[in-house]
Design a protein around this motif. Sequence first.
Motif, mmCIF file in Angstrom:
data_model
loop_
_atom_site.group_PDB
_atom_site.id
_atom_site.type_symbol
_atom_site.label_atom_id
_atom_site.label_comp_id
_atom_site.label_asym_id
_atom_site.label_seq_id
_atom_site.Cartn_x
_atom_site.Cartn_y
_atom_site.Cartn_z
ATOM 1 N N LEU A 70 -24.210 93.736 81.619
ATOM 2 C CA LEU A 70 -25.559 93.840 81.052
ATOM 3 C C LEU A 70 -26.012 95.281 80.849
ATOM 4 C CD1 LEU A 70 -27.427 91.109 83.135
ATOM 5 C CD2 LEU A 70 -26.410 90.877 80.859
ATOM 6 N N ALA A 71 -25.200 96.242 81.249
ATOM 7 C CA ALA A 71 -25.625 97.639 81.306
ATOM 8 C C ALA A 71 -26.190 98.138 79.979
ATOM 9 C CB ALA A 71 -24.459 98.519 81.755
ATOM 10 N N CYS A 72 -25.540 97.817 78.888
ATOM 11 C CA CYS A 72 -25.953 98.341 77.578
ATOM 12 C C CYS A 72 -26.744 97.334 76.758
ATOM 13 C CB CYS A 72 -24.726 98.820 76.804
ATOM 14 S SG CYS A 72 -23.836 100.156 77.622
ATOM 15 N N LYS A 73 -27.311 96.351 77.430
ATOM 16 C CA LYS A 73 -28.154 95.334 76.785
ATOM 17 C C LYS A 73 -27.460 94.709 75.570
ATOM 18 C CE LYS A 73 -32.360 97.671 78.292
ATOM 19 N NZ LYS A 73 -33.636 98.319 77.891
ATOM 20 N N ILE A 96 -26.011 109.147 77.698
ATOM 21 C CA ILE A 96 -26.955 109.720 78.651
ATOM 22 C C ILE A 96 -26.199 110.491 79.733
ATOM 23 C CG2 ILE A 96 -28.658 107.918 78.218
ATOM 24 C CD1 ILE A 96 -27.805 106.540 80.767
ATOM 25 N N SER A 97 -26.936 111.251 80.541
ATOM 26 C CA SER A 97 -26.302 112.026 81.604
ATOM 27 C C SER A 97 -25.868 111.108 82.747
ATOM 28 C CB SER A 97 -27.287 113.070 82.154
ATOM 29 O OG SER A 97 -28.358 112.424 82.836
ATOM 30 N N TYR A 98 -24.950 111.617 83.569
ATOM 31 C CA TYR A 98 -24.488 110.815 84.709
ATOM 32 C C TYR A 98 -25.627 110.584 85.712
ATOM 33 C CZ TYR A 98 -19.541 110.435 83.644
ATOM 34 O OH TYR A 98 -18.345 110.076 83.070
ATOM 35 N N ARG A 99 -26.530 111.534 85.818
ATOM 36 C CA ARG A 99 -27.656 111.358 86.732
ATOM 37 C C ARG A 99 -28.540 110.196 86.268
ATOM 38 N NH1 ARG A 99 -31.662 116.159 88.941
ATOM 39 N NH2 ARG A 99 -32.938 114.826 90.297
ATOM 40 N N ALA A 100 -28.844 110.173 84.978
ATOM 41 C CA ALA A 100 -29.640 109.073 84.436
ATOM 42 C C ALA A 100 -28.872 107.758 84.512
ATOM 43 C CB ALA A 100 -30.035 109.378 82.993
ATOM 44 N N GLN A 112 -20.035 103.867 89.947
ATOM 45 C CA GLN A 112 -19.311 104.717 89.003
ATOM 46 C C GLN A 112 -18.915 103.940 87.744
ATOM 47 O OE1 GLN A 112 -16.213 105.939 91.745
ATOM 48 N NE2 GLN A 112 -17.019 108.035 91.869
ATOM 49 N N GLN A 113 -18.504 102.693 87.910
ATOM 50 C CA GLN A 113 -18.065 101.898 86.767
ATOM 51 C C GLN A 113 -19.222 101.552 85.837
ATOM 52 O OE1 GLN A 113 -14.876 98.928 87.643
ATOM 53 N NE2 GLN A 113 -15.043 99.652 89.748
ATOM 54 N N ILE A 114 -20.380 101.252 86.414
ATOM 55 C CA ILE A 114 -21.547 100.973 85.586
ATOM 56 C C ILE A 114 -22.009 102.248 84.887
ATOM 57 C CG2 ILE A 114 -23.944 100.195 85.599
ATOM 58 C CD1 ILE A 114 -23.251 98.449 88.025
ATOM 59 N N ALA A 115 -22.064 103.355 85.623
ATOM 60 C CA ALA A 115 -22.525 104.621 85.053
ATOM 61 C C ALA A 115 -21.626 105.085 83.920
ATOM 62 C CB ALA A 115 -22.600 105.685 86.156
ATOM 63 N N GLU A 116 -20.306 104.938 84.099
ATOM 64 C CA GLU A 116 -19.371 105.365 83.063
ATOM 65 C C GLU A 116 -19.612 104.605 81.764
ATOM 66 O OE1 GLU A 116 -14.562 106.026 82.644
ATOM 67 O OE2 GLU A 116 -15.282 104.305 83.770
ATOM 68 N N LEU A 125 -22.460 103.340 80.710
ATOM 69 C CA LEU A 125 -23.702 103.834 80.120
ATOM 70 C C LEU A 125 -23.509 105.200 79.452
ATOM 71 C CD1 LEU A 125 -26.066 102.760 83.028
ATOM 72 C CD2 LEU A 125 -26.214 101.936 80.665
ATOM 73 N N VAL A 126 -22.768 106.074 80.100
ATOM 74 C CA VAL A 126 -22.516 107.395 79.525
ATOM 75 C C VAL A 126 -21.749 107.279 78.217
ATOM 76 C CG1 VAL A 126 -21.280 109.572 79.864
ATOM 77 C CG2 VAL A 126 -22.639 108.611 81.733
ATOM 78 N N TYR A 127 -20.746 106.399 78.191
ATOM 79 C CA TYR A 127 -19.915 106.260 76.988
ATOM 80 C C TYR A 127 -20.701 105.668 75.828
ATOM 81 C CZ TYR A 127 -16.193 104.729 73.865
ATOM 82 O OH TYR A 127 -15.409 104.533 72.762
ATOM 83 N N HIS A 128 -21.436 104.601 76.078
ATOM 84 C CA HIS A 128 -22.093 103.888 74.986
ATOM 85 C C HIS A 128 -23.443 104.470 74.594
ATOM 86 C CE1 HIS A 128 -19.328 100.552 74.346
ATOM 87 N NE2 HIS A 128 -19.169 100.479 75.653
#
Length: 344
Positions: A176-179, A130-134, A118-122, A124-127
Amino acid sequence: MSSIATPAAGPLVEVKDLTVRFTGRDLDVSVVNGVSFTLERGSSLCILGESGSGKSVTMRALMRLFPPTARLDGTVRVDGIDVLALQENQLRRIRGGLISMIFQEPMTALDPVFTIGQQIAETLVYHEGISYRAANARALQLLELVQVPSAKRRLEAYPHELSGGLRQRGMIALALACKPKLLLADEPTTALDATVQIQILLLLRELQREMGMATIFVTHDLGVACEVADKIAVMYAGKFVESGSVEQVIDNPRHPYTQGLMNSTIHADMRGVALDPIPGAPPDLTDLPPGCPFAPRCAAAREPCLEHMPELVLLPGGQQARCLQYAPGSGFAQAPALKASCAA
C-alpha cells in the motif's frame, strides 16, 4: 512514467482473450486459455478455483511477473496502459506504483536481509522520489495503518523476527506504500490461523474502501470470497466457467463445477453430514480434452460435452456460465447422460 500515463476513464482493468503459455526444453503448457474480464475502479473481484486452475497466473499476468519462457497473448490494460506492450523499465515503474501485490507467503516474498522499514522506505524513495528520512516516517505511518502493534519497534525488525500475522501486515503495508490503484492479493491468508485470517480480511476490505482501490483476490476459500468480493469469477482449466455478483454465484451457482465447490464446503451446521466432493482430479493442462474440460467429473455431462468447448453464456441478471446446458441449440437436454464417464 509520463510516457505511459493515460486518462482515468472507463474500467480500471480490461483483460480480453488472455492466454499464458510456458515453454521449455521438456515443457509446453497453456495455463491460461482465453480469459476476459473488466474491473471497475474501487471494486473487488475474487477468483475461485482448485489449485492449478490458473488463478495466480492470471493475476501475475497483470504485472507480467513471469520468466522469459512465458508467452502472453491477448490484451491487458490497467488504467488505460497496455501492460503487454511495456518495456522492462516501464514495468518497474508500474509495479508497486500503479499495481501492487500481496503474495501468499510473506516469508519468501520479503527480503530477509533488510528490515521491514527499509523495504517500505526503499519502495517510497524509488517510486515517489522522496528522501529516506521522509520515507521512514511514511513507513511508520503505514505500519500503524495496518495495525501493527509497537509499530516503531517493528520498523527495525527483520522478517524472521515477526510472527506470520505481523509479516503479512508488513507485506500489506509495503503493497500500500505508493497508494496503488490496483491491489492484487494471492491467497493472502492461507498460512494464517483462523483468528488472524478474519482480522487481515476485514483490514483489507476497510483499507480498500478508504483508499478507493480496486482489488483482485485469489482464493479457494468460499468464506474469503463472501467476505471481500463484490464479484466472483470461478476458474477451471485456465478458463472462467462462471462469473457474477457474490449473491448470484454463492446463492444460485449455475455451472456444475461451482455447484460442486459449494457442495464440498464445510459449514457450521454440517456435523454428521457427509460431504459431497467433486469426483476425479483436475485435467492435465498439457493434454486438455477437445470438449468441456470438466465433463469427465460432471454428473450432468452429456455426449456433446466431450465434443464441444462451451462458450460463456449470458444469463438473466448478468451472471455468466460456460456450460452447454445453457447454450441454445446445443442438443444438450436430449443427449444421454455420461454416467459411466462421470464416475471415473
